[in-house]
Design an enzyme around this catalytic site. Structure first.
Site, mmCIF file in Angstrom:
data_model
loop_
_atom_site.group_PDB
_atom_site.id
_atom_site.type_symbol
_atom_site.label_atom_id
_atom_site.label_comp_id
_atom_site.label_asym_id
_atom_site.label_seq_id
_atom_site.Cartn_x
_atom_site.Cartn_y
_atom_site.Cartn_z
ATOM 1 N N CYS A 179 3.441 -7.935 4.810
ATOM 2 C CA CYS A 179 2.191 -7.447 4.225
ATOM 3 C C CYS A 179 1.003 -8.155 4.878
ATOM 4 O O CYS A 179 0.919 -9.383 4.840
ATOM 5 C CB CYS A 179 2.169 -7.687 2.720
ATOM 6 S SG CYS A 179 0.575 -7.234 1.989
ATOM 7 N N ASN A 215 5.287 -2.013 9.156
ATOM 8 C CA ASN A 215 4.233 -2.125 8.145
ATOM 9 C C ASN A 215 2.885 -1.755 8.796
ATOM 10 O O ASN A 215 2.831 -1.448 9.986
ATOM 11 C CB ASN A 215 4.199 -3.543 7.574
ATOM 12 C CG ASN A 215 3.706 -3.561 6.127
ATOM 13 O OD1 ASN A 215 2.787 -2.824 5.769
ATOM 14 N ND2 ASN A 215 4.312 -4.383 5.289
ATOM 15 N N GLY A 255 2.417 6.930 10.260
ATOM 16 C CA GLY A 255 1.718 8.088 10.785
ATOM 17 C C GLY A 255 2.489 9.391 10.794
ATOM 18 O O GLY A 255 2.079 10.341 11.461
#
Ligand code: SIN
Length: 332
Positions: A131, A194, A246
């Site tokens: 993250c 990520n 994406g």
């Protein structure tokens, strides 16, 4: 084209999953989409204690995609076990669910897994070691520090027999290093990638578009990065790979499959259109029919095979497998 696959000892009815952070714990999107048409979901990342998350705005769009800094807002591991997993057990039996886990220390990951492991309703854990929006007290994310990554994955491996996915960061200079470290530490699969650390500024206010400052970039801008990451890691490990970044169409998903992913996850596109994962599933099926592909597994790694295959990336030999790599990505 048949879309079903068996991975991690479980049947996936198709290869399209919703990515962590895009569907909460399932219940949150239940009114707007039928999750049972998908291969599965990954829950919002669960931390040991509840987190309120970062200041608003947490999400901003820009021409090539989206940037977010949600700050891992979630009710905490005990509440997830008590309130969220029973709902998942009762409603999502026919699809596969991974619980995403995030922490500041290896001990936090282990404690979360201890709290959740013997509950019903989910297949395995996805360890969010990447993250970009959560400072680990000034350190690199675990995914950019193979030694720290090993500590987390080995620890979790010793606690659970469930499948463990490790979610890696796109900004590792050589993704084969954390990928191999995760495999050696006992991971069953890798999720790539990520979001990519980024910053969008508002020229009028002269301030960041996000309340937290920097954030993680996703959407179309991330697709080529994610496909390359899968392709690169496919050459470094034999683990099943889950591609994310994406994907907005069936052919986007095919790119990930050809690079070596067995499953794909969708994120940003489902914010724009909550039914996009279902649409991608259908487009994938149509693609296979049009191209004469009998089973989706025939596509997996197709770009790396045969005379028409693309050249492999050279793996630099100068970076030791245990090296800490990459710049600090914290957004402060
Ligand atoms: C967040 O909650 O800030 C995003 C989580 C992630 O990108 O891992």
């Amino acid at each position: 084209m048949k879309l079903d696959q068996t991975l991690f000892g479980a049947a996936f009815r198709n290869p399209v999953l919703l990515a962590a952070g895009t569907c909460g714990f399932g219940e949150e999107v239940w009114e707007v989409m039928d999750l049972r048409t998908l291969g599965g979901i990954v829950t919002k990342s669960v931390t040991l204690e509840p987190r309120a998350g970062n200041p608003a705005p947490r999400v901003a769009e820009f021409r090539a995609g989206m940037i977010n800094s949600v700050g891992l807002a979630n009710p905490g591991a005990r509440a997830v076990r008590r309130d969220k997993l029973p709902w998942i057990r009762d409603h999502l039996r026919s699809i596969q669910v991974f619980v995403s886990v995030a922490g500041h220390t290896p001990a936090e990951y282990l404690e979360i897994v201890r709290i959740l492991d013997d509950a019903d309703g989910f297949l395995g854990f996805e360890l969010n070691l990447s993250c970009p929006n959560d400072t680990r007290r000034g350190s690199l994310p675990f995914a950019l520090d193979p030694q720290a990554l090993t500590q987390v994955v080995e620890g979790v491996r010793s606690l659970t027999s469930r499948p463990i996915l490790v979610k890696l960061a796109p900004n590792a200079p050589d993704l084969s290093l954390p990928a191999r470290a995760a495999e050696e530490a006992g991971a069953d699969g890798l999720t790539l990638v990520n979001t990519l650390p980024g910053l969008v500024l508002d020229p009028r206010t002269r301030r960041p578009a996000l309340g937290a400052g920097a954030g993680g970039v996703s959407g179309p801008a991330l697709r080529a990065v994610g496909v390359h990451a899968v392709w690169r890691v496919r050459q470094a490990t034999g683990l099943p790979l889950l591609g994310v970044g994406g994907i907005a169409s069936g052919e986007d998903a095919v790119q990930y499959l050809l690079a070596g992913a067995s499953l794909v996850q969708m994120g940003t596109a489902s914010f724009w259109d909550p039914r996009s994962a279902e649409r991608v599933r259908n487009e994938l099926e149509h693609f296979g029919r049009r191209e004469g592909v009998a089973h989706v597994s025939e596509l997996v790694g197709g770009a790396l095979l045969g005379s028409g295959g693309v050249a492999a990336d050279p793996v630099p030999s100068s970076i030791p497998a245990t090296a800490s790599t990459g710049p600090d990505v914290h957004d402060g």
